[in-house]
Motif scaffolding. Structure first.
Motif, PDB file in Angstrom:
ATOM      1  N   LEU A 144      -6.693 -59.174 -32.513  1.00  0.00           N
ATOM      2  CA  LEU A 144      -7.055 -59.284 -34.095  1.00  0.00           C
ATOM      3  C   LEU A 144      -5.865 -58.660 -34.937  1.00  0.00           C
ATOM      4  N   PRO A 145      -5.018 -59.217 -35.188  1.00  0.00           N
ATOM      5  CA  PRO A 145      -4.067 -59.052 -36.180  1.00  0.00           C
ATOM      6  C   PRO A 145      -4.983 -58.341 -37.738  1.00  0.00           C
ATOM      7  N   ARG A 146      -6.122 -58.791 -37.948  1.00  0.00           N
ATOM      8  CA  ARG A 146      -6.833 -57.906 -39.114  1.00  0.00           C
ATOM      9  C   ARG A 146      -7.020 -56.479 -38.966  1.00  0.00           C
ATOM     10  N   MET A 147      -7.530 -55.796 -37.492  1.00  0.00           N
ATOM     11  CA  MET A 147      -7.806 -54.731 -37.572  1.00  0.00           C
ATOM     12  C   MET A 147      -6.860 -54.082 -37.977  1.00  0.00           C
ATOM     13  N   ALA A 148      -5.627 -54.106 -38.087  1.00  0.00           N
ATOM     14  CA  ALA A 148      -5.102 -53.046 -38.716  1.00  0.00           C
ATOM     15  C   ALA A 148      -4.380 -52.393 -39.982  1.00  0.00           C
ATOM     16  N   ALA A 149      -5.473 -53.118 -40.726  1.00  0.00           N
ATOM     17  CA  ALA A 149      -5.567 -52.964 -41.693  1.00  0.00           C
ATOM     18  C   ALA A 149      -7.079 -51.981 -42.013  1.00  0.00           C
ATOM     19  N   LEU A 203     -14.259 -48.553 -34.552  1.00  0.00           N
ATOM     20  CA  LEU A 203     -15.302 -48.637 -33.396  1.00  0.00           C
ATOM     21  C   LEU A 203     -15.647 -49.883 -32.652  1.00  0.00           C
ATOM     22  N   ALA A 204     -16.550 -50.741 -33.708  1.00  0.00           N
ATOM     23  CA  ALA A 204     -17.430 -52.032 -32.943  1.00  0.00           C
ATOM     24  C   ALA A 204     -15.790 -52.489 -32.497  1.00  0.00           C
ATOM     25  N   GLY A 205     -14.750 -52.665 -33.002  1.00  0.00           N
ATOM     26  CA  GLY A 205     -13.430 -53.129 -32.968  1.00  0.00           C
ATOM     27  C   GLY A 205     -13.304 -53.107 -30.940  1.00  0.00           C
ATOM     28  N   ARG A 206     -12.948 -51.718 -31.324  1.00  0.00           N
ATOM     29  CA  ARG A 206     -13.572 -51.154 -29.722  1.00  0.00           C
ATOM     30  C   ARG A 206     -14.153 -51.055 -28.234  1.00  0.00           C
ATOM     31  N   LEU A 207     -15.568 -50.884 -28.831  1.00  0.00           N
ATOM     32  CA  LEU A 207     -16.138 -51.386 -28.005  1.00  0.00           C
ATOM     33  C   LEU A 207     -16.577 -52.839 -26.988  1.00  0.00           C
ATOM     34  N   GLY A 208     -16.190 -53.577 -28.325  1.00  0.00           N
ATOM     35  CA  GLY A 208     -15.731 -55.639 -27.987  1.00  0.00           C
ATOM     36  C   GLY A 208     -14.887 -55.426 -27.354  1.00  0.00           C
ATOM     37  N   ARG A 252     -22.436 -53.821 -21.871  1.00  0.00           N
ATOM     38  CA  ARG A 252     -23.192 -54.246 -22.833  1.00  0.00           C
ATOM     39  C   ARG A 252     -22.187 -55.296 -23.675  1.00  0.00           C
ATOM     40  N   ARG A 253     -22.955 -56.709 -24.241  1.00  0.00           N
ATOM     41  CA  ARG A 253     -22.715 -57.082 -24.904  1.00  0.00           C
ATOM     42  C   ARG A 253     -22.305 -57.119 -26.420  1.00  0.00           C
ATOM     43  N   PRO A 254     -21.168 -57.073 -27.591  1.00  0.00           N
ATOM     44  CA  PRO A 254     -21.293 -56.518 -28.336  1.00  0.00           C
ATOM     45  C   PRO A 254     -22.247 -57.824 -29.714  1.00  0.00           C
ATOM     46  N   GLU A 255     -23.088 -56.977 -30.459  1.00  0.00           N
ATOM     47  CA  GLU A 255     -23.600 -57.876 -31.231  1.00  0.00           C
ATOM     48  C   GLU A 255     -22.539 -57.789 -32.761  1.00  0.00           C
ATOM     49  N   PRO A 256     -22.890 -58.570 -32.848  1.00  0.00           N
ATOM     50  CA  PRO A 256     -22.176 -59.545 -34.528  1.00  0.00           C
ATOM     51  C   PRO A 256     -21.563 -58.709 -36.180  1.00  0.00           C
ATOM     52  N   ASP A 257     -23.523 -57.594 -35.693  1.00  0.00           N
ATOM     53  CA  ASP A 257     -24.128 -56.922 -36.739  1.00  0.00           C
ATOM     54  C   ASP A 257     -23.447 -55.578 -35.975  1.00  0.00           C
ATOM     55  N   ASP A 258     -22.347 -55.127 -34.785  1.00  0.00           N
ATOM     56  CA  ASP A 258     -22.852 -54.084 -34.342  1.00  0.00           C
ATOM     57  C   ASP A 258     -22.248 -52.812 -35.596  1.00  0.00           C
TER      58      ASP A 258
END
Length: 409
Positions: A144-149, A203-208, A252-258
């Motif tokens: 997810l390149p956007r996570m670099a920002a 954090l949500a990105g890492r958990l996913g 645990r499967r992450p949720e979109p609004d985590d």
């Protein structure tokens, strides 16, 4: 995905290199210190904007030069793109896509996807949490390149907030009510909100990511060490005290609004830790304090795993990343930096089995015997020569008629 062409100028020990590459296995053979790892490092840097060997960009520029250049032509599903990086001593780096300048170098992320395994990867098991956080973030930004920002914004806010904490803490220890100290305290709430916003997204990105990566790592370790204890990975967060226990469960499967829920908990934890943070002058809460826990059976791998188990776990993390990227629909370029010599026969065979099936593999080795025969690789010899400008690397193709690669002069 594969790199069709690679070009370097004043990068590390290379004054100039232009080389055409093909799908399949390519091996660069040469003694240590002659420049073969620099080739893989350049490819890895074009993929992740970081080096697997050093934390700063200064070593990328050849001694005595003020700039260095690395570029690659990447083919992915029939589509061809070129990416370029200009390294500048004391100034910001610059990137280009198909010769068009980018606003920021990170805009090239995602065009070239790589997974590198190198001797330094033993630090993923035995090293500090920062090594494992970096592993997660590089993989996250590759997917997810956007996570670099998001990561860059978080680091920027973290530096600003840390400076405010030191100012406030210093005023408190001196017993003074200086304007600087009062101003720092007054603006901490604002920076808490910024830190929580960017930190929750990271954090949500890492958990996913850990949720998706965990089964691939376990499977890879099982194939490498079938007689060993099962391997597991688990994310450890500095917010753990504020989160439901199951929230950090890799299953645990992450949720979109985590990230919304995590932001609320982030703010609560920052408020609870405010006095301690001011006293110590550091940020005690956030992804920069987290870790990726590696477990073998019921014990942590760090400090308890044998040398062979540590190598297997490190390799499993990389092979797990490779399998995860493949599951996304793209075959990343596999970079193997002088690792076959470090592995026993069984692990060499397991790694070779993965390499044979990859679309493109770039390998370095000190001697030809280090490379498994089943790879059927194209081979290049890398040598270094001392010149008035310092040590300069040269490359030749290994074939019936050995020839020097054009553009090295």
């Amino acid at each position: 995905m594969f790199v069709r062409a690679l070009s370097l100028r004043d990068f590390r020990s290379w004054d100039s290199l232009r080389i055409d590459l093909t799908p399949g296995c390519t091996v660069f053979i040469g003694p240590n210190g002659h420049g073969k790892t620099n080739i893989l490092e350049s490819v890895g840097y074009l993929s992740t904007l970081s080096s697997h060997r050093v934390s700063s960009d200064a070593p990328m520029i050849r001694t005595g030069r003020s700039q260095a250049f690395a570029s690659a032509t990447v083919v992915n599903s029939g589509r061809e793109l070129s990416i370029d990086l200009e390294f500048n001593d004391g100034k910001s780096n610059r990137g280009r896509i198909n010769q068009s300048p980018t606003r920021r170098p990170r805009e090239i992320l995602g065009i070239l996807q790589t997974v590198m395994f190198a001797p330094e990867d033993l630090s993923l098991v035995r090293g500090d949490p920062g090594d494992r956080r970096r592993f997660l973030d590089e993989l996250l930004c590759t997917r997810l390149p956007r996570m670099a920002a998001v990561r860059a914004d978080y680091d920027k806010v973290l530096r600003q907030r840390s400076a405010l904490l030191k100012t406030a803490g210093g005023a408190l220890r001196r017993g003074s009510r200086s304007e600087d100290g009062a101003s720092a305290l007054a603006t901490l709430d604002v920076w808490d909100g910024h830190l929580a916003t960017h930190g929750a997204q990271l954090l949500a990105g890492r958990l996913g990511l850990v949720h998706e990566l965990a089964p691939f790592v376990s499977d890879a370790y099982r194939s490498l060490a079938p007689a060993s204890r099962p391997a597991r990975i688990r994310y450890r967060s500095s917010l753990a005290a504020s989160l439901p226990p199951e929230y950090l469960d890799p299953a645990r499967r992450p949720e979109p609004d985590d990230h919304v829920f995590l932001r609320e908990k982030f703010v609560d934890e920052l408020e609870a830790m405010r006095s301690k943070e001011i006293e110590r002058g550091v940020c005690l809460v956030g992804p920069h304090r987290d870790d990726l826990e590696l477990e073998l059976g019921d014990t942590p791998a760090k400090g308890f795993a044998s040398h062979g188990e540590s190598w297997s776990f490190a390799l499993s993390l990389r092979l797990g990343a490779f399998s995860l990227l493949r599951s996304d629909g793209t075959d990343p370029v596999l970079l193997l930096d002088d690792v076959f010599a470090e592995l026993d026969r069984f692990r060499r065979q397991a790694l070779a089995k993965v390499a044979v099936d990859a679309e493109q593999v770039l390998i370095t080795a000190a001697v030809p015997e280090d490379v498994p025969e089943e790879l059927h690789a194209t081979r290049f010899t890398v040598e270094a020569h001392d010149t008035e400008a310092g040590r300069v690397s040269r490359i030749t193709a290994t074939s019936d008629a050995t020839k020097e690669i054009p553009g090295d002069e």
